[in-house]
Write an enzyme that holds these catalytic residues in place. Sequence first.
Site, PDB file in Angstrom:
ATOM      1  N   ASP A   1     -14.475 -14.777   3.311  1.00 38.17           N
ATOM      2  CA  ASP A   1     -13.695 -13.927   4.652  1.00 38.17           C
ATOM      3  C   ASP A   1     -13.561 -12.099   4.236  1.00 38.17           C
ATOM      4  O   ASP A   1     -13.340 -11.987   5.083  1.00 38.17           O
ATOM      5  CB  ASP A   1     -12.197 -14.173   4.665  1.00 38.17           C
ATOM      6  CG  ASP A   1     -12.915 -15.198   6.373  1.00 38.17           C
ATOM      7  OD1 ASP A   1     -13.676 -15.629   6.938  1.00 38.17           O
ATOM      8  OD2 ASP A   1     -11.577 -16.103   7.066  1.00 38.17           O
TER       9      ASP A   1
ATOM     10  N   ASP B   1      -4.028 -27.022   9.669  1.00 38.81           N
ATOM     11  CA  ASP B   1      -4.460 -28.136   9.402  1.00 38.81           C
ATOM     12  C   ASP B   1      -3.407 -29.880   9.787  1.00 38.81           C
ATOM     13  O   ASP B   1      -4.378 -30.171  10.297  1.00 38.81           O
ATOM     14  CB  ASP B   1      -4.715 -28.424   7.513  1.00 38.81           C
ATOM     15  CG  ASP B   1      -3.157 -26.966   7.067  1.00 38.81           C
ATOM     16  OD1 ASP B   1      -2.245 -26.690   8.197  1.00 38.81           O
ATOM     17  OD2 ASP B   1      -2.701 -27.181   6.098  1.00 38.81           O
TER      18      ASP B   1
HETATM   19  O1  UPG Z   1      -8.028 -15.157   6.969  1.00 34.84           O
HETATM   20  C1  UPG Z   1      -8.204 -16.354   5.959  1.00 34.84           C
HETATM   21  C2  UPG Z   1      -7.116 -16.644   6.098  1.00 34.84           C
HETATM   22  C3  UPG Z   1      -7.317 -17.759   4.648  1.00 34.84           C
HETATM   23  N1  UPG Z   1      -7.807 -17.963   4.057  1.00 34.84           N
HETATM   24  C4  UPG Z   1      -8.143 -19.500   3.465  1.00 34.84           C
HETATM   25  O2  UPG Z   1      -7.641 -19.950   3.623  1.00 34.84           O
HETATM   26  C5  UPG Z   1      -7.215 -21.318   2.020  1.00 34.84           C
HETATM   27  C6  UPG Z   1      -5.838 -20.990   2.147  1.00 34.84           C
HETATM   28  O3  UPG Z   1      -4.622 -19.766   1.723  1.00 34.84           O
HETATM   29  P1  UPG Z   1      -3.604 -19.472   1.022  1.00 34.84           P
HETATM   30  O4  UPG Z   1      -3.880 -17.848   1.005  1.00 34.84           O
HETATM   31  O5  UPG Z   1      -3.963 -20.379  -0.300  1.00 34.84           O
HETATM   32  O6  UPG Z   1      -2.438 -20.829   1.943  1.00 34.84           O
HETATM   33  P2  UPG Z   1      -1.897 -21.273   0.719  1.00 34.84           P
HETATM   34  O7  UPG Z   1      -0.851 -20.828   1.391  1.00 34.84           O
HETATM   35  O8  UPG Z   1      -1.798 -21.474  -0.450  1.00 34.84           O
HETATM   36  O9  UPG Z   1      -2.957 -22.489   1.922  1.00 34.84           O
HETATM   37  C7  UPG Z   1      -1.881 -24.147   2.133  1.00 34.84           C
HETATM   38  O10 UPG Z   1      -1.516 -23.889   3.592  1.00 34.84           O
HETATM   39  C8  UPG Z   1      -2.047 -23.325   4.515  1.00 34.84           C
HETATM   40  C9  UPG Z   1      -1.994 -23.555   6.282  1.00 34.84           C
HETATM   41  O11 UPG Z   1      -0.880 -23.101   6.212  1.00 34.84           O
HETATM   42  C10 UPG Z   1      -3.576 -24.419   4.241  1.00 34.84           C
HETATM   43  O12 UPG Z   1      -4.715 -24.256   4.921  1.00 34.84           O
HETATM   44  C11 UPG Z   1      -4.207 -24.273   2.869  1.00 34.84           C
HETATM   45  O13 UPG Z   1      -5.019 -25.793   2.592  1.00 34.84           O
HETATM   46  C12 UPG Z   1      -3.251 -25.052   1.985  1.00 34.84           C
HETATM   47  O14 UPG Z   1      -3.178 -24.486   0.834  1.00 34.84           O
HETATM   48  C13 UPG Z   1      -7.717 -20.068   1.289  1.00 34.84           C
HETATM   49  O15 UPG Z   1      -8.810 -20.722   0.677  1.00 34.84           O
HETATM   50  C14 UPG Z   1      -8.206 -18.872   1.964  1.00 34.84           C
HETATM   51  O16 UPG Z   1      -9.212 -18.362   1.351  1.00 34.84           O
HETATM   52  C15 UPG Z   1      -9.828 -18.044   5.094  1.00 34.84           C
HETATM   53  O17 UPG Z   1     -10.854 -18.471   5.141  1.00 34.84           O
HETATM   54  N2  UPG Z   1      -9.394 -16.560   6.424  1.00 34.84           N
END
Ligand code: UPG
Length: 610
Positions: A17, A324
């Site tokens: 992204d 999710d």
């Molecule tokens: O515009 C965006 C924003 C995020 N992501 C992806 O989303 C994932 C999760 O993002 P992260 O910043 O690591 O957030 P977390 O808080 O760790 O995410 C948790 O919480 C999210 C929901 O809020 C779920 O989607 C994730 O799977 C879960 O691990 C990563 O792989 C990002 O690359 C994108 O592809 N595009």
Amino acid sequence: MSYNYPTRKLAVYLSDDGCSELTFYALHQASQFAKHWIPFCKRHNIEPRSPDAYFDKPTARPSGQDLLELCFYVKKLYEEMKSRIETMAEKGSVPPETRSQHKGFLQWSHHNNVTKRNHQSIVEIVIDGREEDAVDEDGDRLPTLVYVAREKRPQFHHNFKAGAMNALIRASTEMSNGAVILNLDCDMFSNDPDAIRDALCFFLDEQSGHRIAFVQHPQQYFNVTKNDLYGNSPLQTDKVELAGMGGYGAALYIGTGCFHRREALCGNKYSSKVDGQGSMNWKSNDKTANELEEASKVLVSCSYEEGTQWGKEIGLVYGCPVEDVVTGMKIQCNGWKSIYYRPQKEAAFLGVAPNTLEISLIQHKRWAEGLFQIFLSSYCPLVYGHKRLPLGAQLGYCTYLLWAATAFPTLCYLVLAPLCLLQGIPLFPQVSSPWFIPFAYVYGARTIYSLVEGLMCGYTVKGWWNLQRVVLLRRSSSYVFSFVDTVAKQLGLSKASGFAVTAKVVTEDVRRRYEEEVMEFGSSSTTFIIVATVAMVNLFGLVGGIGKWWWVDGGMSLMGLQFGLCSVVVGLNLPVYVALFFRRDDGCLPVDVMFKAVGLASLAACLMAI
Ligand SMILES: O=c1ccn([C@@H]2O[C@H](COP(=O)(O)OP(=O)(O)O[C@H]3O[C@H](CO)[C@@H](O)[C@H](O)[C@H]3O)[C@@H](O)[C@H]2O)c(=O)[nH]1
Ligand SMILES: [Mn+2]
């Protein structure tokens, strides 16, 4: 790529992204290294299959001279690759001589004017598993590897992670169309090479497999410290609550570490007439790589979704920061079942847990907000799930969706109780009254239950204590913001907030303090002012209360519960006082936070006196 699974039936898609040519460079490098790494792993049963995790393990030395030499050779290759990527990242761009290594780099040429938020669709098949020369060192076939950066234009909303996932689903339908999709976050690695086969056992089960939409693993982290200072890995949630939801066939989809049946994710309703196994076939494709790329680019373009059901009925649901959970629930309401699978042997996937208090509180703000939003929306499980989900599962969902709503009751206990203590206003029955018993019982029983459950699930006493603190901090800061923001949005007073990406890189100093389990503050954010003020109010309440009532006959008994409550809160807040008054490192609470907190707490006490 190195799963124990037939590589011709494996296709790996990477969504970028950020649309960075450096990421593309890294992926291209990885595709070269894979030719050495995959046969090395498979031939010698190397685990974990993430080279970084493997070489990081101090015990990771195979026995036998030949193998040891091979291991050093592969390690050298890995380190060389890593340093090439790091050098490139420092430079900030890919030089022309490197660009000629793959036609994909042309996508970033000047006339395309690629920026993070404004660029064309990019789909590059880095390894085409059908090609003759797509083989590893041993001559075995490599899995297909595809780089995808969906189109981004300022005038189109990109819908964050949900948008990225939906683009990947479409691109992969065009190319490999595997019946089962494993989805992993960028900050995770696969820890068990047999995870795919294990998950397939559920889908292929003769009796009930046809009804399974997804198999969800718990979120586990490789960087959790012994006493889990920020409560990142709540064992009783993983081992008891989520398992309980799984018991209803309604495991929560938590965004990563999840195997989906493509059909269910694409919005199809469960029907007992359709033979679920029939669609388990790999798509045989006669299109050339070039044709596939061009066809996929259209599918991941901004305008593709206009006027379609994507983000509503098909794919991940849009408009919610916890796409999710709502997507998972929707799938279950379409008649499918889901499995919560927490293997005994080892975690199948490991991720990066937030390692500062601020990152963790921001993450919880997003979660609590998104979850509460679902509760208030038409997807509320009590309404949407009515007659479609078992009542237990509906209520199970609500315990998470209502996190934000716990903010205000908690704040009442945290602020009113100490202020009233200071003023001599009793809020609870006095110790000698029979009415004291139910209050003391509820508090005592809940605490003992939670402690025993925590210990049984593998917590240390200190870990459990830390969790109590973090829950308090989340409820009195993150969840307050979540609640206010969600309500403001519902009333149309503010715009939807997006997906605040969890920060993943911290300085060496911060990492050291995290490993020593020293709480990290280090900024004057509003969150920390609230945290520090609440801590100060309780300190004033306790000290002032004791000063005032110790000498009065029956005073301590009259205020018994309030004293108890206040002492526990002060006890939980010890790291906050230390950070306010005693620490001098970069992770402490800055002086201005101290003044503000002391000022606000005194003001509250004075107002109470009037
Ligand atoms: O515009 C965006 C924003 C995020 N992501 C992806 O989303 C994932 C999760 O993002 P992260 O910043 O690591 O957030 P977390 O808080 O760790 O995410 C948790 O919480 C999210 C929901 O809020 C779920 O989607 C994730 O799977 C879960 O691990 C990563 O792989 C990002 O690359 C994108 O592809 N595009
Ligand atoms: Mn993450």
